[in-house]
Design a protein around this motif. Sequence first.
Motif, PDB file in Angstrom:
ATOM      1  N   ALA A   9       0.828  -1.211   0.000  1.00 41.10           N
ATOM      2  CA  ALA A   9       0.000   0.000   0.000  1.00 41.10           C
ATOM      3  C   ALA A   9       0.863   1.261   0.000  1.00 41.10           C
ATOM      4  N   GLU A  10       1.985   1.246   0.717  1.00 40.87           N
ATOM      5  CA  GLU A  10       2.869   2.405   0.738  1.00 40.87           C
ATOM      6  C   GLU A  10       3.516   2.627  -0.635  1.00 40.87           C
ATOM      7  N   TRP A  11       3.939   1.534  -1.282  1.00 43.09           N
ATOM      8  CA  TRP A  11       4.472   1.648  -2.653  1.00 43.09           C
ATOM      9  C   TRP A  11       3.412   2.255  -3.558  1.00 43.09           C
ATOM     10  N   GLN A  12       2.188   1.736  -3.470  1.00 44.84           N
ATOM     11  CA  GLN A  12       1.104   2.217  -4.322  1.00 44.84           C
ATOM     12  C   GLN A  12       0.868   3.708  -4.090  1.00 44.84           C
ATOM     13  N   ASN A  13       0.891   4.123  -2.839  1.00 42.09           N
ATOM     14  CA  ASN A  13       0.697   5.530  -2.509  1.00 42.09           C
ATOM     15  C   ASN A  13       1.768   6.408  -3.154  1.00 42.09           C
ATOM     16  N   VAL A  14       3.019   5.982  -3.114  1.00 40.04           N
ATOM     17  CA  VAL A  14       4.106   6.740  -3.739  1.00 40.04           C
ATOM     18  C   VAL A  14       3.847   6.878  -5.237  1.00 40.04           C
ATOM     19  N   LEU A  15       3.494   5.775  -5.875  1.00 42.69           N
ATOM     20  CA  LEU A  15       3.310   5.768  -7.328  1.00 42.69           C
ATOM     21  C   LEU A  15       2.065   6.522  -7.778  1.00 42.69           C
ATOM     22  N   ASP A  16       1.072   6.620  -6.918  1.00 48.01           N
ATOM     23  CA  ASP A  16      -0.185   7.284  -7.268  1.00 48.01           C
ATOM     24  C   ASP A  16      -0.150   8.802  -7.105  1.00 48.01           C
ATOM     25  N   GLN A  17       0.949   9.352  -6.615  1.00 41.31           N
ATOM     26  CA  GLN A  17       1.026  10.804  -6.432  1.00 41.31           C
ATOM     27  C   GLN A  17       0.991  11.500  -7.793  1.00 41.31           C
ATOM     28  N   PRO A  18       0.149  12.510  -7.959  1.00 38.67           N
ATOM     29  CA  PRO A  18       0.109  13.233  -9.234  1.00 38.67           C
ATOM     30  C   PRO A  18       1.486  13.804  -9.589  1.00 38.67           C
ATOM     31  N   GLY A  19       1.915  13.565 -10.808  1.00 37.63           N
ATOM     32  CA  GLY A  19       3.216  14.041 -11.250  1.00 37.63           C
ATOM     33  C   GLY A  19       4.342  13.069 -10.989  1.00 37.63           C
ATOM     34  N   THR A  20       4.025  11.872 -10.495  1.00 32.32           N
ATOM     35  CA  THR A  20       5.046  10.835 -10.326  1.00 32.32           C
ATOM     36  C   THR A  20       5.043   9.965 -11.572  1.00 32.32           C
ATOM     37  N   GLU A  21       6.220   9.782 -12.158  1.00 38.32           N
ATOM     38  CA  GLU A  21       6.351   8.979 -13.373  1.00 38.32           C
ATOM     39  C   GLU A  21       7.575   8.088 -13.280  1.00 38.32           C
ATOM     40  N   THR A  22       7.462   6.908 -13.869  1.00 39.81           N
ATOM     41  CA  THR A  22       8.580   5.983 -13.991  1.00 39.81           C
ATOM     42  C   THR A  22       8.830   5.740 -15.473  1.00 39.81           C
ATOM     43  N   TRP A  23      10.046   6.019 -15.915  1.00 39.96           N
ATOM     44  CA  TRP A  23      10.461   5.802 -17.300  1.00 39.96           C
ATOM     45  C   TRP A  23      11.499   4.685 -17.287  1.00 39.96           C
TER      46      TRP A  23
END
Length: 188
Positions: free
Chosen positions: A63-77
């Motif tokens: 859930a903590e990982w998901q929260n980090v990734l769901d933040q607006p403006g967070t992207e993984t390339w």
Amino acid sequence: MSITVTTWSLEQTSPDDLRPAAEPAGDVRIVRAEVPSPEFSRFLYTAVGGDIRWTDRLGLTYAEWQNVLDQPGTETWVAYENGTPAGYVELAAQDEGVVEIVYFGLIPAFRGRRIGGHLLSYGVARAWDLAERWPDRPPTKRVWLHTCSLDGPHAMDNYLRRGFRLFDTKTEEQPEVATPGPWPGAQA
């Protein structure tokens, strides 16, 4: 037992600061991971950072990982060489047009193949145009990151070659931790 760690903070304050690296030879593609996936992000994090002591996220729950990734403006390339993940860059929008390169690196088997400069260049360019993909975010005014003496031996040089400038340096004692590798026993 402790070790002395130096942390350097670097920044760009204009898209004109970026000095892109040449594209590597071969089939290297960079693709945005558009579906926030804790499993994939944890894989990238441990595969890239396992031998250079990335440990700050190892204790996060799903859930903590998901929260980090769901933040607006967070992207993984993610960089792929011939279809295989080679490394990644994670961007996180902050307040007032600031974007942090939170994580950047290559899986050890892909280091030294000229992929890192290209991936960093691409990631920085995406940080500068982040507002195009996140219309509720202000235009990027600053891109920053930090690196430390535990990172790969070419990290600082890559950042400087891409046009980053040093704005802060800190040295502190940290507890020595075992290099975790991407899975238990990987470094044995």
